[in-house]
Design an enzyme around this catalytic site. Structure first.
Site, PDB file in Angstrom:
ATOM      1  N   LYS B  79      -7.588   5.979 -19.315  1.00 32.33           N
ATOM      2  CA  LYS B  79      -7.387   6.109 -17.887  1.00 32.33           C
ATOM      3  C   LYS B  79      -6.117   7.230 -17.616  1.00 32.33           C
ATOM      4  O   LYS B  79      -5.014   7.134 -18.172  1.00 32.33           O
ATOM      5  CB  LYS B  79      -7.192   4.882 -17.116  1.00 32.33           C
ATOM      6  CG  LYS B  79      -6.975   5.242 -15.272  1.00 32.33           C
ATOM      7  CD  LYS B  79      -6.817   3.850 -14.903  1.00 32.33           C
ATOM      8  CE  LYS B  79      -6.861   3.879 -13.456  1.00 32.33           C
ATOM      9  NZ  LYS B  79      -6.730   2.454 -12.755  1.00 32.33           N
ATOM     10  N   SER B 154      -9.982   1.604  -9.038  1.00 30.26           N
ATOM     11  CA  SER B 154      -9.733   2.809  -9.338  1.00 30.26           C
ATOM     12  C   SER B 154      -9.965   3.358 -10.688  1.00 30.26           C
ATOM     13  O   SER B 154      -9.926   4.706 -10.942  1.00 30.26           O
ATOM     14  CB  SER B 154      -8.299   3.143  -9.052  1.00 30.26           C
ATOM     15  OG  SER B 154      -7.533   2.333  -9.913  1.00 30.26           O
ATOM     16  N   SER B 178      -8.855  -2.914 -10.194  1.00 29.78           N
ATOM     17  CA  SER B 178      -9.164  -1.581 -10.495  1.00 29.78           C
ATOM     18  C   SER B 178      -9.679  -1.542 -11.966  1.00 29.78           C
ATOM     19  O   SER B 178     -10.220  -0.557 -12.317  1.00 29.78           O
ATOM     20  CB  SER B 178      -8.073  -0.777 -10.567  1.00 29.78           C
ATOM     21  OG  SER B 178      -7.727  -0.493  -9.196  1.00 29.78           O
TER      22      SER B 178
END
Lengths: 97, 488
Positions: B79, B154, B178
């Protein structure tokens, strides 16, 4: 009465060092009122005898020994600087003459 | 053979047996990414040069039978809020669009030491603020099952990369769901460990008392293996847990007879999607048929979790994001003649560098922390956080695990909630409480909706009890086929 006026939005934006356009001010006032209105839900709960939780894992201050260790070299620390001079970050004038 | 479709543990056997090299596997993945990522949009940055070099090193380790871990030579996606030295870390924001990390996050060092291969950095909501990956400054990410739908957020890029076989594994971060919510929406496994289990050093801070890094994987065994690699005490993260991590693999392949699982009634509310409710109820019956004792339990403060979270998280964020001032790194606004001076530079930098959702949370957090409002909002929320934590403490006196849906609905359509922040916030209703309490939880696939989108089952454990979560998740997975269903 709305919880947040346009004037409140301007005050909070100033605290946050955030410049907002007129359209943004209006949008933020509208959305903050809606969101803060939802937060009122919490007032259904009596919390007068409840301790606040700031952190879930019980921890006191975490110290390390006061010994110097290697840190990031100056040129790496400056590699992302938007503006720099010698070994310093350069910023716009802070104090008016 | 379609190497990229295999799990890490399947591939590890081929690598160790030297039937396949890590370099060959890595190149295969880039070939697949080239073909599919134009449509999916999982990656912001590809790190091919680094990956090929790492793959060659891994092959050497394997050849010399030196330091071989369970995941040596396996390609992983990261990420884009975790720092890799010398690589862009954008956090999905214009503000950090040109930020090249001068150091490695602790998780990155751990992955390196174990010989994993970094494919690239994945798309995410700006500063991890969002539930759909739509607030990224750079691009939207399509759900691999149907690109008209969001992948969740996210960590949407990380979830989409694994679900579309564009990565074998990935890591994400979970502040209010997330990791678990995108894992649920993309039909894969995602775990948020106990707060403090994985070092946050080098993770761009969003809400520091809630943020936790964790794995997104194709199955539970891979999740256990990756958790084992990334967890552990880190002296340079002061909130890191001072305890050794157990051998998570030892919890797999065990039965779940007599494990006590609570079903919190507050998670089966009006408004929950019918397909989700049906799949989760069937999954609970499956757990019961495997020998678990299932009983209803009440977590009475669940309905206050979203309001509590959206006071605490933005408050912490408004403090954490104050550092983006255009001085030391990141974006700096061009100076106009009318705006000379430092203050003008700060204000214009934030105006131009942050997107709408980030600004909204900074405004919300600054307001609830400001003089006159602190007690009414922030302190109140911290007290309700205590009540939410107590609900769980009480439940875990009686139960080993809790089982719930991960999300009240399957993935929603792109654009459906982007203009209605409160509706977007409410989509995190089942994942937020565990962040507030700091508990570990997993999402595993447990069904597919009528319109063909995956549904996730959440298992929540007591503090430090990731092992038991993995045990039950693995037992469920091995007796079902949901994890074998592919998006592409």
């Amino acid at each position: 009465m709305p919880k947040v006026s346009k004037k409140d939005v301007e005050y909070v934006a100033k605290l946050a060092r955030l410049r907002l356009s007129e359209t943004e001010k209006k949008a933020h006032a509208e959305q903050l009122n809606k969101i803060l209105g939802y937060m009122d839900k919490l007032n259904q709960l009596d919390t007068s005898n409840i301790k606040p939780t700031s952190h879930v894992v019980e921890m006191q201050n975490v110290f390390r020994e006061d010994v110097a260790k290697p840190s990031i070299p100056v040129d790496s620390a400056l590699q992302n600087a938007p503006d720099k001079k010698d070994n310093f970050f350069r910023v716009p004038k802070v104090i008016d003459a | 053979m379609k190497l990229h479709t295999l799990s890490a543990h399947e591939l590890a056997k081929l690598l160790i047996g030297r039937e396949v090299s890590s370099e060959e596997l890595t190149k295969k993945l880039y070939g697949h990414i080239e073909k599919t990522d134009g449509e999916i949009g999982a990656y912001i940055t590809l790190t091919k040069d680094i990956a090929i070099e790492q793959a060659k090193k891994a092959d050497k380790r394997i050849k010399e039978k030196r330091d071989i871990g369970q995941l040596t030579g396996i390609p992983i996606a990261i990420k884009d809020n975790m720092c890799i030295k010398g690589v862009l870390t954008t956090c999905g924001s214009k503000m950090l669009g040109n930020f090249v990390s001068p150091y490695n996050a602790t998780v990155i060092n751990k992955l390196r030491e174990n010989g994993l291969v970094f494919l690239g950095k994945t798309n995410m909501d700006e500063f991890a603020m969002g539930s759909s990956t739509e607030t990224s400054y750079f691009k939207v990410t399509g759900n691999p099952w149907n690109t008209n739908f969001i992948p969740g957020g996210s960590s949407g890029g990380s979830a989409a990369a694994v679900a579309s076989d564009q990565a074998i594994l990935s890591i994400g971060s979970d502040t209010g769901g997330s990791i678990r919510q995108p894992a649920s929406h993309c039909g894969i496994v995602g775990m948020k460990p106990t707060y403090g289990r994985v070092s946050r050093y080098g993770l761009v801070a969003f809400a520091s008392s809630l943020d936790q890094i964790g794995p997104l994987t194709k199955d539970v065994q891979d999740c256990a293996a990756l958790l084992e690699v990334i967890s552990g005490y880190d002296p340079i993260d002061s909130t890191s847990l001072r305890m050794t991590s157990p051998d998570y693999m030892s919890f797999l392949n065990k039965d779940i007879k007599d494990i006590k699982i609570g079903v919190p009634k507050e998670y089966f509310i009006d408004g929950i999607d019918k397909d989700v409710e049906l799949s989760v109820k069937r999954a609970i019956e499956k757990l019961e048929s495997l020998g678990a004792n299932i009983e209803e339990v009440s977590l009475p403060h669940t309905e206050y979790a979203v309001a509590t979270y959206y006071i605490i998280a933005p408050a912490e964020a408004s403090s954490n994001l104050a550092r983006y001032d255009g001085v030391k790194y990141g974006y700096r606004a061009k100076m106009e003649s009318a705006d000379k001076g430092l203050l003008g530079m700060y204000e214009n930098t934030k105006k131009e560098g942050f997107g709408m959702e980030v600004k909204r949370r900074i405004m919300l957090g600054t307001h609830t922390l400001s003089s006159g409002y602190y007690d009414a909002y922030y302190l109140k929320a911290q007290k309700v956080r205590t009540l939410i934590k107590q609900d769980f403490d009480n439940a875990f006196k009686k139960f080993d695990l809790l089982v719930t849906p991960t999300s009240p609905t399957p993935a929603f359509k792109m654009g459906e909630k982007i203009d209605d922040p409160l509706q977007m916030y409410l989509s995190d209703i089942f994942t937020i409480p565990t962040n507030l309490a700091g508990l570990p939880a997993i999402s595993i696939p447990c069904g597919v909706s009528k319109n063909g989108l995956p549904i996730g089952l959440q298992l929540i454990g007591n503090y430090f009890d990731e092992g038991r979560i993995l045990q039950a998740a693995h037992a469920f997975e091995q007796s079902t086929n949901f994890h074998r269903k592919k998006a592409l």
